[in-house]
Design an enzyme around this catalytic site. Sequence first.
Site, mmCIF file in Angstrom:
data_model
loop_
_atom_site.group_PDB
_atom_site.id
_atom_site.type_symbol
_atom_site.label_atom_id
_atom_site.label_comp_id
_atom_site.label_asym_id
_atom_site.label_seq_id
_atom_site.Cartn_x
_atom_site.Cartn_y
_atom_site.Cartn_z
ATOM 1 N N GLU A 86 -1.685 -11.250 16.575
ATOM 2 C CA GLU A 86 -0.299 -10.670 16.934
ATOM 3 C C GLU A 86 -0.188 -9.722 17.949
ATOM 4 O O GLU A 86 0.348 -9.737 18.953
ATOM 5 C CB GLU A 86 0.698 -10.253 15.678
ATOM 6 C CG GLU A 86 0.652 -8.639 15.443
ATOM 7 C CD GLU A 86 -0.566 -8.147 14.777
ATOM 8 O OE1 GLU A 86 -0.916 -7.111 14.354
ATOM 9 O OE2 GLU A 86 -1.424 -9.054 14.500
ATOM 10 N N ASP A 87 -1.411 -8.686 17.821
ATOM 11 C CA ASP A 87 -1.394 -7.685 18.975
ATOM 12 C C ASP A 87 -2.120 -8.111 20.244
ATOM 13 O O ASP A 87 -1.574 -8.054 21.307
ATOM 14 C CB ASP A 87 -2.332 -6.436 18.409
ATOM 15 C CG ASP A 87 -3.897 -6.997 17.793
ATOM 16 O OD1 ASP A 87 -3.733 -8.124 17.773
ATOM 17 O OD2 ASP A 87 -4.355 -6.146 17.412
ATOM 18 N N ASP A 147 0.427 0.998 12.364
ATOM 19 C CA ASP A 147 0.019 0.436 11.249
ATOM 20 C C ASP A 147 0.363 1.832 10.371
ATOM 21 O O ASP A 147 0.527 2.965 10.765
ATOM 22 C CB ASP A 147 -1.495 0.231 11.398
ATOM 23 C CG ASP A 147 -1.585 -0.885 12.057
ATOM 24 O OD1 ASP A 147 -0.740 -1.904 12.410
ATOM 25 O OD2 ASP A 147 -2.812 -1.127 12.654
ATOM 26 N N ARG A 187 0.732 -1.131 -0.047
ATOM 27 C CA ARG A 187 -0.103 -0.024 0.090
ATOM 28 C C ARG A 187 0.858 1.237 0.008
ATOM 29 O O ARG A 187 0.819 1.739 1.073
ATOM 30 C CB ARG A 187 -0.981 0.088 1.213
ATOM 31 C CG ARG A 187 -1.900 -1.074 1.230
ATOM 32 C CD ARG A 187 -3.085 -0.857 2.175
ATOM 33 N NE ARG A 187 -2.841 -1.068 3.523
ATOM 34 C CZ ARG A 187 -3.637 -0.625 4.575
ATOM 35 N NH1 ARG A 187 -5.036 -0.282 4.114
ATOM 36 N NH2 ARG A 187 -3.041 -0.784 5.553
ATOM 37 N N ASN A 242 5.718 -13.329 4.612
ATOM 38 C CA ASN A 242 4.668 -12.256 5.000
ATOM 39 C C ASN A 242 4.237 -12.887 6.298
ATOM 40 O O ASN A 242 3.503 -13.943 6.282
ATOM 41 C CB ASN A 242 3.578 -12.333 3.888
ATOM 42 C CG ASN A 242 2.464 -11.522 4.334
ATOM 43 O OD1 ASN A 242 2.464 -10.869 5.397
ATOM 44 N ND2 ASN A 242 1.263 -11.734 3.720
ATOM 45 N N ASP A 246 -1.803 2.866 8.257
ATOM 46 C CA ASP A 246 -2.906 3.567 8.050
ATOM 47 C C ASP A 246 -3.542 4.200 9.445
ATOM 48 O O ASP A 246 -4.580 4.817 9.229
ATOM 49 C CB ASP A 246 -4.116 2.727 7.234
ATOM 50 C CG ASP A 246 -4.664 1.377 8.188
ATOM 51 O OD1 ASP A 246 -3.797 1.519 9.166
ATOM 52 O OD2 ASP A 246 -5.427 0.907 8.002
#
EC number: 2.4.1.223
Length: 919
Positions: free
Chosen positions: A832-833, A744, A672, A723, A746
């Site tokens: 993962e968080d 992140d 992105r 990934n 975004d």
Amino acid sequence: MTGYTMLRNGGVGNGGQPWVLRWSSRIRLTWLSFTLFVILVFFPLIAHYYLTTIDDADDAGKRIFGPRTGNELCEVKHVQDLCRIRESVSEELLQLEAKRQELNSEIAKLNLKIEACKKSIENAKQDLLQLKNVISQTEHSYKELMAQNQPKLSLPIRLLPDKDDATFPLPKSNRNCRLHNCFDYSRCPLTSGFPVYVYNSDDYPFGSSLDPLIKQAFEATVRTNVYVTENANIACVYIILVGEMQEPVMPKPTELEQQLHSLPYWRTDGHNHLIINLSRKSETQNFIYNISTGRAMIAQSTFYDAQYRPGFDIVVSPLVHAMSEPNFLEIPPQVPVKRKYLFSFQGEKIESLRSSLQEVRSFEEEIEGNAPADYDDRIIATLKAVQDSKLDFVLVEFTCKNQPKASLPTEWALCGERDDRLELLKLSTFALIITPGDTHLVISAGCTMRLFEALEVGAIPVVLGEQVQLPYNDVIRWNEAALIIPKPRITEVHFLLRSISDNDLLAMRRQGRFLWETYFSTSDNVFSTVLAIIRTRIQIPAAPIREEPAVEIPHRSGKAAGTDPNMADNGDLDLGPVETEPPYASPKYLRNFTLTAMDIYRNWNSAPGPFHLFPYTPFDPVLPSEAKFLGSGTGFRPIGGGAGGSGKEFQAALGGNVPREQFTVVMLTYEREEVLMNSLERLNGLPYLNKVVVVWNSPKLPSEDLLWPDIGVPIMVVRTEKNSLNNRFLPWDEIDTEAILSIDDDAHLRHDEIMFGFRVWREARDRIVGFPGRYHAWDIPHQSWLYNSNYSCELSMVLTGAAFFHKYYAYLYSYVMPQAIRDMVDEYINCEDIAMNFLVSHLTRKPPIKVTSRWTFRCPGCPQALSHDDSHFHERHKCINFFVKVYGYMPLLYTQFRVDSVLFKTRLPHDKTKCFKFI
């Protein structure tokens, strides 16, 4: 024609006069030339004179050829257009001339400025050269001061000769051996790195007698250990594996002793040698008891008091999972705290103490120092009485239903198979471990096997017999995970077990689970623990833990980053200085040498609290810089105090006990580019920013023509092998600061929010500090845990898509946390968080800290994220329940605490106090 021909031939023509004709011809040509010359020269002059004389007449009306006035000329109809063109051209020429003069003046001014700039550059170069000289002198002075303050390291005084010396006397008694008289410190200087040489057992006759599983597991562990070296000449410790041996082919004691003494580096007495005898079964015999081992250390599971040398020998745990990893899903949960049985015991005593001593002693004779008393009869009677009382469910069996396992004299033999014993322990709150009646037997393989199984399934061990030496007892506080009770208090055991609160039970069970996972569960843990004990005893610091090497992706930078008005709208609030100097790394960890000597017990076995998961585990060597917040916090660093107590001084200074500190932004992204570039531009001008590490999680490289923004700090684009969301928490070697802002690509955060979060994290360095909060809830109908992202007055998690945490947790997440959790993150590409929140809450027993009222942080107009998928929340429900199974309990803690500034974003006059105050 005839005359002409005659003339050419020089003959006589008509009249006989050829020379007259030639003369007349020449006269005509000369006259003709002269006439033409007069006409061409004088006629124009005469005409010019005539015309000029006529135009000089006073009467303008008589002029015929003279110039006319403009108005008169313009009266001519066919030249009017030409007149207009001439006038416009004249005006343009005048304007161009004016512009030319203006440009010339500007060029002159710019030339003056250029000259001034050249002079300024020369002056700046001189100033820079002077500053470089000052910096060089300062660095030289600093190095001199550091050299004066740092002691010069040299080899310790040699205690024993490094060559074979046949006349050097052996110890008078094996029991007299301690480190000060049986260990050569000169081979192990503080800066040596603790090199260890391991003999290959196959090179010696006794190697064929070793248990194949133990030998294979030992060799696999040795190959991956960071301390093992192949150069025996530089080794500090020499290790030889001699057990467990198989009964049919076991060598005689004299043969094994000769083989040990013939080792290449035995040096007559075996100093700096470690003999390891691992046990995989409870009936392992102590065949080293009758062997002269000289000054060599011994590590095994069975010791007699005449053989065991405290502080020198090591009691190790049994090697049950030799070539397999424990399955966390088969381990029972740690809750509920109380199980079906209050305590349980199964065992059979094949040979009593009385029969082994061949005589009967009274209690009065025992306290006078004679043979030890046999309390087993009292223990059996008391425990049966408790079982018959029906006050609690208790299961005690003193006779095995099947053939009991082989055991040593006066030792309680194990009953049944391992799986049957584990099923009983899963139903037991406490597990009784009765030590051998012979007090000369300080520890046996049977006792260590009972201890291993109890810790594995969460049954709290109750050891009857305070004389016992439990595994690794000189570095582990066993009273935090087990109850060690003298045998004479057998009548008080029931009362004592019933009086322990649920909180204490859960704390002991959790500590026991930690000890089992860290030091008992695998062959790698056992071997690494043994090495760590020796290394700690001789006060050598651990090797630095490895960092993840960052493979940088080349990229072009130079695009001037703009300023987002939403990011820069801070009013008159000064967030701090934008770093104009080179990035400042956090100070390296400076207590490597003193930590080993000062904080052995705190680090090896800390109570449940901030550092419950022993930060310097044997398999997790000392971190180079990331653990300095543990224990004493920042005590060793310079204390500067808050440089600003109020008002603008507070805004301009970072304050706190570490007045100079920066943080690193770690940003995970996947194909992105536009969103990423916008996020990076929003970081432009952010104070205290050290570096931005972009974790490029896609196998496809960025576009070659992509121009990255210049935000004033380095941007490191790191390429990953695959990934994986776990890449977000890898301890990249490019991260030079303790503080990490995980964000992140975004995420949309203002600068004032980021700086506020950074200030809060510096006051709680062992916590996750972030913005979006979430919580877990118990689903009563389905009897499972749920993940909830609704607005709530309490929370238990802070999403790491916008959160600060210490780099130390990146090491634990990547290298220490169970691999099963990371595998599930890769399977779902999610959670993962949640895994990081589980880890930190498990270690600290504290909830995260949420700052500001922000609940979401997604930027408007960004492409759809993974979290918008309907399956996203279903996967997170599954993750939470799986993580609970791995940890054995729910480590997340609820909190209703949120940190806000009293005057956050409040406009006040400049002369008023404007501080970040917390509520």
